[in-house]
Design an enzyme around this catalytic site. Structure first.
Site, PDB file in Angstrom:
ATOM      1  N   ASN A  60       0.871  -1.183   0.000  1.00 45.60           N
ATOM      2  CA  ASN A  60       0.000   0.000   0.000  1.00 45.60           C
ATOM      3  C   ASN A  60       0.904   1.228   0.000  1.00 45.60           C
ATOM      4  O   ASN A  60       1.502   1.559   1.024  1.00 45.60           O
ATOM      5  CB  ASN A  60      -0.888  -0.027   1.257  1.00 45.60           C
ATOM      6  CG  ASN A  60      -1.697   1.248   1.418  1.00 45.60           C
ATOM      7  OD1 ASN A  60      -1.826   2.037   0.479  1.00 45.60           O
ATOM      8  ND2 ASN A  60      -2.249   1.451   2.606  1.00 45.60           N
ATOM      9  N   TRP A  61       0.986   1.881  -1.168  1.00 44.93           N
ATOM     10  CA  TRP A  61       1.905   3.025  -1.292  1.00 44.93           C
ATOM     11  C   TRP A  61       1.355   4.289  -0.644  1.00 44.93           C
ATOM     12  O   TRP A  61       2.039   5.298  -0.590  1.00 44.93           O
ATOM     13  CB  TRP A  61       2.199   3.284  -2.766  1.00 44.93           C
ATOM     14  CG  TRP A  61       3.148   2.305  -3.387  1.00 44.93           C
ATOM     15  CD1 TRP A  61       3.529   1.089  -2.881  1.00 44.93           C
ATOM     16  CD2 TRP A  61       3.838   2.462  -4.623  1.00 44.93           C
ATOM     17  NE1 TRP A  61       4.412   0.488  -3.737  1.00 44.93           N
ATOM     18  CE2 TRP A  61       4.624   1.293  -4.814  1.00 44.93           C
ATOM     19  CE3 TRP A  61       3.866   3.456  -5.603  1.00 44.93           C
ATOM     20  CZ2 TRP A  61       5.429   1.116  -5.933  1.00 44.93           C
ATOM     21  CZ3 TRP A  61       4.666   3.275  -6.730  1.00 44.93           C
ATOM     22  CH2 TRP A  61       5.437   2.118  -6.886  1.00 44.93           C
ATOM     23  N   LYS A  62       0.107   4.259  -0.219  1.00 48.22           N
ATOM     24  CA  LYS A  62      -0.534   5.458   0.355  1.00 48.22           C
ATOM     25  C   LYS A  62      -0.333   6.651  -0.594  1.00 48.22           C
ATOM     26  O   LYS A  62      -0.368   6.478  -1.789  1.00 48.22           O
ATOM     27  CB  LYS A  62       0.017   5.740   1.746  1.00 48.22           C
ATOM     28  CG  LYS A  62      -0.002   4.513   2.644  1.00 48.22           C
ATOM     29  CD  LYS A  62       0.180   4.875   4.069  1.00 48.22           C
ATOM     30  CE  LYS A  62       0.341   3.605   4.884  1.00 48.22           C
ATOM     31  NZ  LYS A  62       0.021   3.797   6.270  1.00 48.22           N
ATOM     32  N   GLY A  75       1.787   2.193  10.851  1.00 49.85           N
ATOM     33  CA  GLY A  75       2.673   3.361  10.803  1.00 49.85           C
ATOM     34  C   GLY A  75       3.368   3.685  12.111  1.00 49.85           C
ATOM     35  O   GLY A  75       3.824   4.808  12.311  1.00 49.85           O
ATOM     36  N   GLU A  81      -5.804  -5.244  10.556  1.00 47.71           N
ATOM     37  CA  GLU A  81      -4.818  -4.161  10.691  1.00 47.71           C
ATOM     38  C   GLU A  81      -5.123  -3.385  11.962  1.00 47.71           C
ATOM     39  O   GLU A  81      -5.901  -2.415  11.938  1.00 47.71           O
ATOM     40  CB  GLU A  81      -4.936  -3.186   9.508  1.00 47.71           C
ATOM     41  CG  GLU A  81      -4.105  -3.531   8.334  1.00 47.71           C
ATOM     42  CD  GLU A  81      -3.603  -2.277   7.599  1.00 47.71           C
ATOM     43  OE1 GLU A  81      -2.499  -2.339   7.071  1.00 47.71           O
ATOM     44  OE2 GLU A  81      -4.297  -1.263   7.563  1.00 47.71           O
ATOM     45  N   GLU A  98      -6.968   4.535   7.838  1.00 48.38           N
ATOM     46  CA  GLU A  98      -6.750   5.972   7.614  1.00 48.38           C
ATOM     47  C   GLU A  98      -7.982   6.619   7.000  1.00 48.38           C
ATOM     48  O   GLU A  98      -8.292   7.774   7.271  1.00 48.38           O
ATOM     49  CB  GLU A  98      -5.497   6.184   6.739  1.00 48.38           C
ATOM     50  CG  GLU A  98      -4.234   5.962   7.555  1.00 48.38           C
ATOM     51  CD  GLU A  98      -3.028   5.523   6.751  1.00 48.38           C
ATOM     52  OE1 GLU A  98      -3.083   5.540   5.507  1.00 48.38           O
ATOM     53  OE2 GLU A  98      -2.021   5.146   7.391  1.00 48.38           O
ATOM     54  N   SER A 127       2.991  -2.205  10.438  1.00 52.87           N
ATOM     55  CA  SER A 127       4.432  -2.219  10.732  1.00 52.87           C
ATOM     56  C   SER A 127       5.108  -3.544  10.355  1.00 52.87           C
ATOM     57  O   SER A 127       6.031  -3.994  11.044  1.00 52.87           O
ATOM     58  CB  SER A 127       4.688  -1.882  12.208  1.00 52.87           C
ATOM     59  OG  SER A 127       4.250  -0.560  12.475  1.00 52.87           O
ATOM     60  N   HIS A 187      -9.738   1.103   4.712  1.00 53.68           N
ATOM     61  CA  HIS A 187      -8.452   1.256   5.424  1.00 53.68           C
ATOM     62  C   HIS A 187      -8.653   2.173   6.630  1.00 53.68           C
ATOM     63  O   HIS A 187      -9.437   3.117   6.577  1.00 53.68           O
ATOM     64  CB  HIS A 187      -7.402   1.845   4.475  1.00 53.68           C
ATOM     65  CG  HIS A 187      -6.019   1.809   5.046  1.00 53.68           C
ATOM     66  ND1 HIS A 187      -5.553   2.770   5.914  1.00 53.68           N
ATOM     67  CD2 HIS A 187      -5.012   0.911   4.896  1.00 53.68           C
ATOM     68  CE1 HIS A 187      -4.314   2.470   6.269  1.00 53.68           C
ATOM     69  NE2 HIS A 187      -3.960   1.343   5.659  1.00 53.68           N
TER      70      HIS A 187
HETATM   71  C1  PEP Z   1      -0.847   0.319   5.930  1.00 60.47           C
HETATM   72  O1  PEP Z   1      -0.907   1.500   5.699  1.00 60.47           O
HETATM   73  O2  PEP Z   1      -1.724  -0.424   5.472  1.00 60.47           O
HETATM   74  C2  PEP Z   1       0.256  -0.193   6.745  1.00 60.47           C
HETATM   75  C3  PEP Z   1       0.191  -1.420   7.159  1.00 60.47           C
HETATM   76  O3  PEP Z   1       1.285   0.666   7.012  1.00 60.47           O
HETATM   77  P1  PEP Z   1       2.683   0.299   7.710  1.00 60.47           P
HETATM   78  O4  PEP Z   1       3.161  -1.007   7.113  1.00 60.47           O
HETATM   79  O5  PEP Z   1       3.570   1.434   7.354  1.00 60.47           O
HETATM   80  O6  PEP Z   1       2.425   0.185   9.174  1.00 60.47           O
END
Ligand code: PEP
Length: 249
Positions: free
Chosen positions: A9-11, A173, A167, A97, A212, A95
């Protein structure tokens, strides 16, 4: 046995120049890997670039959100068929976010989930609890409610065309991943809840862990029996780190 899956997931990262190097680096790194499926979810403006570089490779691509509507006056939105037009086969839905920063609710996430299915896209549906919710022992209530928001509306069969992701918000993050046993516990809960409705769908459900994920922790998480792969945020922005996570499965 479910086929494993690693999703990047490049966000809201990237530009045409850096994307080209990153996409080529990932393609080169996973070209000879066969143990899993690989997907990259990019920002909308780069989906066409992804299509031109990733087609005819073993890396699929998708988006990070979609409108629940087709062909309506909705300034600034992107419809499911537009994603299909860009060769997408996957799309992230719900997601954390978006749930937190863009006021996504169970209802709006469910509508997007359904729109993705109707367009022939595979929704990558995210669920997870906040730190406070975990500390109040509400994890199963929250994740169960999010899962039920799909099963109740569309039936358990809708899940056989989707990817599920656990998640925990406190792990996204933060560099504080769930431990393998914390993650396994919730993944097992999700699978058992699906099994109450359909054992076959539960057994075959692909349930990814996200939060993470890093080359240092991926192997232990992926070794858990109910973890079928990962959703990778920051480490998908570095070809070496992403490929290393792909090698850990
Ligand atoms: C995500 O945004 O879906 C995610 C898992 O981020 P990170 O791996 O940076 O925690």
């Amino acid at each position: 046995m479910q086929r494993k899956l690693i999703v990047g997931n490049w966000k809201m990262n990237g530009n045409f120049v850096s994307n080209q190097l990153l996409l080529q680096g990932i393609v080169a790194g996973v070209r000879d890997l066969h143990q899993a499926d690989y997907v990259l979810c990019l920002p909308y403006p780069y989906l066409h670039q992804a299509q031109s570089i990733l087609q005819q490779t073993n890396v699929a691509w998708g988006a990070q959100n979609l409108s629940a509507n087709e062909d309506v006056a909705l300034t600034g939105s992107v419809s499911p068929s537009m994603l299909v037009d860009n060769g997408c086969t996957y799309v992230i839905v719900g997601h954390s976010e978006r749930r937190i920063l863009s006021h996504e609710t169970d209802d709006t996430a469910a509508a997007r989930f359904n729109a993705a299915l109707k367009a022939g896209l595979t929704p990558i549906f995210c669920m997870g609890e906040s730190k406070d919710e975990r500390e109040s022992d509400w994890t199963e209530y929250i994740v169960g409610r999010q899962l039920d928001s799909i099963m109740r509306r569309f039936g358990v069969h809708a899940l056989s065309h989707a990817i599920l992701v656990y998640e925990p918000l406190w792990a996204v993050g933060t560099d504080m991943p769930a431990t393998p046993s914390q993650a396994q516990e919730v993944h097992q809960f999700i699978r058992k809840r699906i099994a109450r409705c359909d054992e076959h769908i539960a057994k075959n459900a692909r349930i990814l862990y996200g939060g993470s994920l890093h080359p240092n922790n991926a192997r232990d998480l992926f070794a858990m029996p109910d973890i079928n792969g990962g959703l990778v945020g920051r480490c998908s922005l570095d070809a070496q780190a992403f490929v290393s996570i792909c090698l850990s499965i």
